[in-house]
Design a protein around this motif. Structure first.
Motif, PDB file in Angstrom:
ATOM      1  N   GLY A  41      16.477 -24.555  -5.946  1.00 57.04           N
ATOM      2  CA  GLY A  41      15.976 -23.196  -5.768  1.00 57.04           C
ATOM      3  C   GLY A  41      16.194 -22.703  -4.356  1.00 57.04           C
ATOM      4  O   GLY A  41      16.608 -23.438  -3.461  1.00 57.04           O
ATOM      5  N   GLU A  42      15.893 -21.414  -4.141  1.00 60.60           N
ATOM      6  CA  GLU A  42      16.052 -20.791  -2.831  1.00 60.60           C
ATOM      7  C   GLU A  42      14.958 -21.252  -1.873  1.00 60.60           C
ATOM      8  O   GLU A  42      13.927 -21.789  -2.284  1.00 60.60           O
ATOM      9  CB  GLU A  42      15.981 -19.270  -2.965  1.00 60.60           C
ATOM     10  N   SER A  43      15.185 -20.981  -0.586  1.00 58.73           N
ATOM     11  CA  SER A  43      14.148 -21.227   0.407  1.00 58.73           C
ATOM     12  C   SER A  43      12.933 -20.364   0.088  1.00 58.73           C
ATOM     13  O   SER A  43      13.064 -19.196  -0.290  1.00 58.73           O
ATOM     14  CB  SER A  43      14.659 -20.882   1.810  1.00 58.73           C
ATOM     15  N   GLY A  44      11.753 -20.922   0.246  1.00 57.97           N
ATOM     16  CA  GLY A  44      10.525 -20.179  -0.025  1.00 57.97           C
ATOM     17  C   GLY A  44      10.041 -20.302  -1.448  1.00 57.97           C
ATOM     18  O   GLY A  44       9.057 -19.654  -1.836  1.00 57.97           O
ATOM     19  N   ALA A 226      15.191 -29.439 -12.368  1.00 58.96           N
ATOM     20  CA  ALA A 226      14.207 -28.370 -12.542  1.00 58.96           C
ATOM     21  C   ALA A 226      14.528 -27.277 -11.530  1.00 58.96           C
ATOM     22  O   ALA A 226      14.753 -27.564 -10.353  1.00 58.96           O
ATOM     23  CB  ALA A 226      12.791 -28.887 -12.341  1.00 58.96           C
ATOM     24  N   VAL A 227      14.576 -26.038 -11.990  1.00 59.46           N
ATOM     25  CA  VAL A 227      14.805 -24.895 -11.111  1.00 59.46           C
ATOM     26  C   VAL A 227      13.454 -24.300 -10.758  1.00 59.46           C
ATOM     27  O   VAL A 227      12.665 -23.974 -11.653  1.00 59.46           O
ATOM     28  CB  VAL A 227      15.697 -23.834 -11.792  1.00 59.46           C
ATOM     29  N   MET A 228      13.168 -24.175  -9.464  1.00 53.62           N
ATOM     30  CA  MET A 228      11.906 -23.580  -9.013  1.00 53.62           C
ATOM     31  C   MET A 228      12.131 -22.157  -8.532  1.00 53.62           C
ATOM     32  O   MET A 228      13.155 -21.844  -7.928  1.00 53.62           O
ATOM     33  CB  MET A 228      11.291 -24.399  -7.871  1.00 53.62           C
ATOM     34  N   TYR A 229      11.146 -21.326  -8.807  1.00 50.64           N
ATOM     35  CA  TYR A 229      11.185 -19.951  -8.302  1.00 50.64           C
ATOM     36  C   TYR A 229       9.757 -19.481  -8.070  1.00 50.64           C
ATOM     37  O   TYR A 229       8.914 -19.550  -8.971  1.00 50.64           O
ATOM     38  CB  TYR A 229      11.891 -19.013  -9.288  1.00 50.64           C
ATOM     39  N   ALA A 230       9.466 -19.044  -6.856  1.00 51.36           N
ATOM     40  CA  ALA A 230       8.160 -18.486  -6.497  1.00 51.36           C
ATOM     41  C   ALA A 230       7.019 -19.422  -6.861  1.00 51.36           C
ATOM     42  O   ALA A 230       6.008 -19.005  -7.433  1.00 51.36           O
ATOM     43  CB  ALA A 230       7.954 -17.114  -7.146  1.00 51.36           C
ATOM     44  N   GLY A 231       7.184 -20.716  -6.573  1.00 49.39           N
ATOM     45  CA  GLY A 231       6.097 -21.663  -6.730  1.00 49.39           C
ATOM     46  C   GLY A 231       5.992 -22.348  -8.061  1.00 49.39           C
ATOM     47  O   GLY A 231       5.154 -23.235  -8.230  1.00 49.39           O
ATOM     48  N   GLU A 232       6.816 -21.965  -9.050  1.00 49.49           N
ATOM     49  CA  GLU A 232       6.734 -22.582 -10.365  1.00 49.49           C
ATOM     50  C   GLU A 232       8.114 -22.949 -10.879  1.00 49.49           C
ATOM     51  O   GLU A 232       9.129 -22.389 -10.448  1.00 49.49           O
ATOM     52  CB  GLU A 232       6.048 -21.649 -11.362  1.00 49.49           C
TER      53      GLU A 232
END
Length: 679
Positions: A41-44, A226-232
């Motif tokens: 996933g992206e940073s953050g 697993a791809v993460m985005y915005a904490g999930e």
């Protein structure tokens, strides 16, 4: 099968401002013994905070408020701190992203590994020293008896990362957490580190949690993703299924943003906007504001998990409601020569930049009277030229002299010998005032925009400073002159994709990609003809990298800019550059049009460099050449061909005579005895 690591509904918050930051928000995943699980996933997005939550090493204000973390059935969140210390470095090892910041600069490498051994084992000094030597040898550090007495600053980036791996392995962990372990490394060193991690995993039956934003590294290493985005987590799948059929619109956009050759004549797909702040309370899908397939339901209802294939789940309403799905992306596209284009014809005009036999040597001072005892030959006889409006990529390992070439062209460091001619004017012999008048014609974009921007100046002041110093047309003190300067700054910010009101903000208020855009705007402010781009996208996420590459390509088309693009990212070279020069130990060893060098590399170093690049393709379709050893010191370059100590095709003549030029057509050349003599 019982998982080694089981995370269930993990929620981690950071109380650092008015609103709590939900850094990890309901994450659930399982890692089996002996497998590599990639968190992408992206940073953050919360990847590193997940790792710190597992280790219970959260920063001040951080707290795990809900969930469970079980290691081989043992609940880690209920362990007292004293017991958790035995887990950290023992049952769980961690490789941090930046080894220089993680290693103690005032302790030798051996002392730091001995600390780990003393903490987790009852072991005598002699046995500890033997174990240190064993660990250093295991991670491929030569002459471990000598090097264990050295300090971190005496090691290269790749060797420091190996030391970090040795420390992580000292406690014989069941789980190794690797947080961006190869982000700052060259492709050859990266290949060595990834090989090392795979070998150690097989030997120890160890699980690896790999945190990265590099899809190539994921394709090389991971079993599951697993791809993460915005904490999930928003998608989980096996490596094979994920790379053939990415399901979530965010995952598909990550693939579409990758620079490849078949996209040379078109812009890269860009994910608009940024990762939302994790301090806000989410109602619907967290990706909805950046998704071009979102509808009203996406902003009102959080999507549930939906199985799209065995072992492949996605959190998206497109699948939960049975809507027409976006076609799956083929991660391994095949393209004909007609699609990717043919090499450009040689330019007829005089080149904008012509560098001939450039040498940059730094003296080595020793003794009480600081006498010169030798020379560091950072650049040692380099010749290149760049045509108007074209891009030359300069590639090679760290320490080969790429950045020194850029600084010497800019006259930021003096050349020892050679000629640097820009637009028909020899730069080396210019006096300071004469050089000042020429400086507007060539500018640089540094690798780290945050370090190169003054943190105490607003963006308007940063851009205006260069305009006033180098462009005499704007050095007006009248009200009309000030207004025109302000209009020019506004136009520049809009040209690089930033809002006009951004000029009143400070650098720390921007993301990494936005800061790089500011650095580009500052460089463009004086209307240069040549931009030297020193690793401008190396630390950026795939989506932000696509924005910067699109911007650079558009600016080149609109302004006719020429680029010297210094990088080790071969996919960026393939997408952006017209020509390519491969550098090794201060000299160019191969040069030609991008298609010539990438499709038919001649020099053994170029072949090894290209084979080491992590690729999103079938591993069976390419042979990988692993280089032994590291780049020799430029203060003591090997006799003959500089590459011969590492070359798999070395011959006796290679140790004695530096090879001359071997030409393959009018534009492709190399320095190698393989083509000068029988082999």
């Amino acid at each position: 099968m019982k998982p080694l690591l089981a995370i269930d509904n993990l929620r981690t918050i950071l109380r650092t401002g008015a609103q709590p930051v939900r850094a990890v928000d309901g994450l659930t995943l399982e890692i089996q013994r002996g497998e590599t699980f990639a968190l992408l996933g992206e940073s953050g997005c919360g990847k590193s905070m997940t790792a710190l939550s597992i280790m219970r090493l959260l920063p001040d204000g951080g707290d795990i408020v809900q969930g469970s973390i079980r290691l081989n059935g043992d609940e880690l969140l209920t362990l007292p701190e004293a017991a958790m210390r035995a887990v950290r470095g023992g049952r769980i090892g961690m490789i941090f992203q930046e080894p220089m910041l993680s290693l103690n600069p005032v302790m030798t490498v051996g002392e730091q590994i001995e600390e780990v051994l003393a903490r987790h084992f009852t072991i005598g000094h002699a046995a500890a020293q033997a174990r240190i030597l064993e660990l250093l040898a295991q991670v491929g550090i030569p002459d471990p008896a000598r090097r264990k007495t050295e300090y971190p600053f005496q090691f290269s980036g790749g060797m420091k990362q190996r030391v970090m791996i040795a420390m992580a392995l000292a406690g014989q962990p069941e789980l190794l957490i690797a947080d961006e372990p190869t982000t700052a490394l060259d492709v050859t060193i990266q290949a060595q580190v990834l090989d090392l991690m795979r070998d150690l995993q097989r030997q120890m039956d160890m699980a690896i949690l790999l945190i990265t934003h590099d899809l190539g590294v994921v394709a090389e290493m991971a079993h599951r993703i697993a791809v993460m985005y915005a904490g999930e987590a928003i998608e989980t799948a096996s490596r094979e299924h994920f790379f053939k059929h990415p399901a979530h619109p965010y995952s598909q956009k990550l693939f579409a943003a990758l620079p490849t050759r078949h996209k040379r004549n078109q812009g890269l797909s860009v994910i608009s906007g940024n990762v939302p702040p994790l301090s806000e309370i989410f109602v619907g899908c967290r990706f909805a504001d950046r998704c071009d397939r979102a509808w009203a339901k996406c902003r009102q209802v959080a999507p549930p998990w939906t199985a799209v294939a065995p072992g492949h789940r996605v959190r998206c309403h497109l699948y939960a409601t049975g809507e027409a799905q976006q076609p799956a992306i083929n991660a391994f596209p095949q393209h004909s020569a007609a699609e990717v284009g043919q090499p450009l014809q040689p330019a007829e005009a005089t080149p904008l930049l012509k560098v001939d036999d450039l040498r940059v040597h730094f003296p080595i001072h020793k003794g009480l009277f600081k006498r010169v005892a030798g020379q560091v030959k950072a650049v040692d006889g380099l010749t290149l030229d760049i045509a108007y409006g074209k891009t030359l990529a300069l590639v090679g390992e760290s320490g080969c002299g790429k950045t020194t070439v850029g600084k010497a062209i800019l006259q930021l460091i003096p050349a020892t010998a050679g000629s640097i001619c820009l637009d028909g004017v020899e730069l080396s012999g210019l006096h300071r005032r004469q050089l000042l008048k020429k400086r507007a014609q060539f500018q640089i974009i540094f690798q780290d925009p945050y370090s190169s921007l003054n943190p105490r100046m607003r963006i308007a002041e940063i851009i205006e400073e260069g305009m006033q110093a180098l462009n005499h047309n704007l050095m007006e003190t009248s009200k009309a002159g000030k207004n025109r300067t302000g209009q020019d700054i506004d136009a520049l910010l809009q040209q690089v994709g930033l809002p006009v009101e951004a000029k009143w903000r400070y650098p720390h208020e921007f993301s990494g990609g936005q800061r790089q855009r500011i650095a580009i705007a500052r460089a463009l402010a004086v209307n240069p003809q040549l931009l030297i781009c020193d690793e401008p996208t190396s630390a950026l996420d795939v989506s932000v990298q696509a924005q910067i590459l699109n911007l650079l390509k558009t600016l080149q088309q609109d302004r006719g800019l020429a680029y010297l693009f210094i990088t080790h990212n071969i996919s960026v070279v393939d997408y952006l550059a017209d020509e390519m020069a491969v550098m090794y130990l201060g000299r160019i060893i191969e040069r030609g049009y991008v298609t010539e060098v990438l499709d038919d590399p001649k020099h053994p170093y170029t072949q090894a460099l290209l084979s080491a690049v992590p690729a999103i393709e079938s591993k069976d379709s390419r042979a990988v050449i692993r280089l032994e050893g590291e780049l020799p010191s430029p203060a003591n370059a090997p006799a003959g061909c500089h590459f011969h100590p590492r070359c798999p095709h070395v011959m006796p003549i290679c140790r004695e005579v530096y090879p001359g030029v071997s030409q393959f057509g009018s534009t492709h050349m190399t320095h190698c005895h393989l083509y000068n003599s029988a082999f």
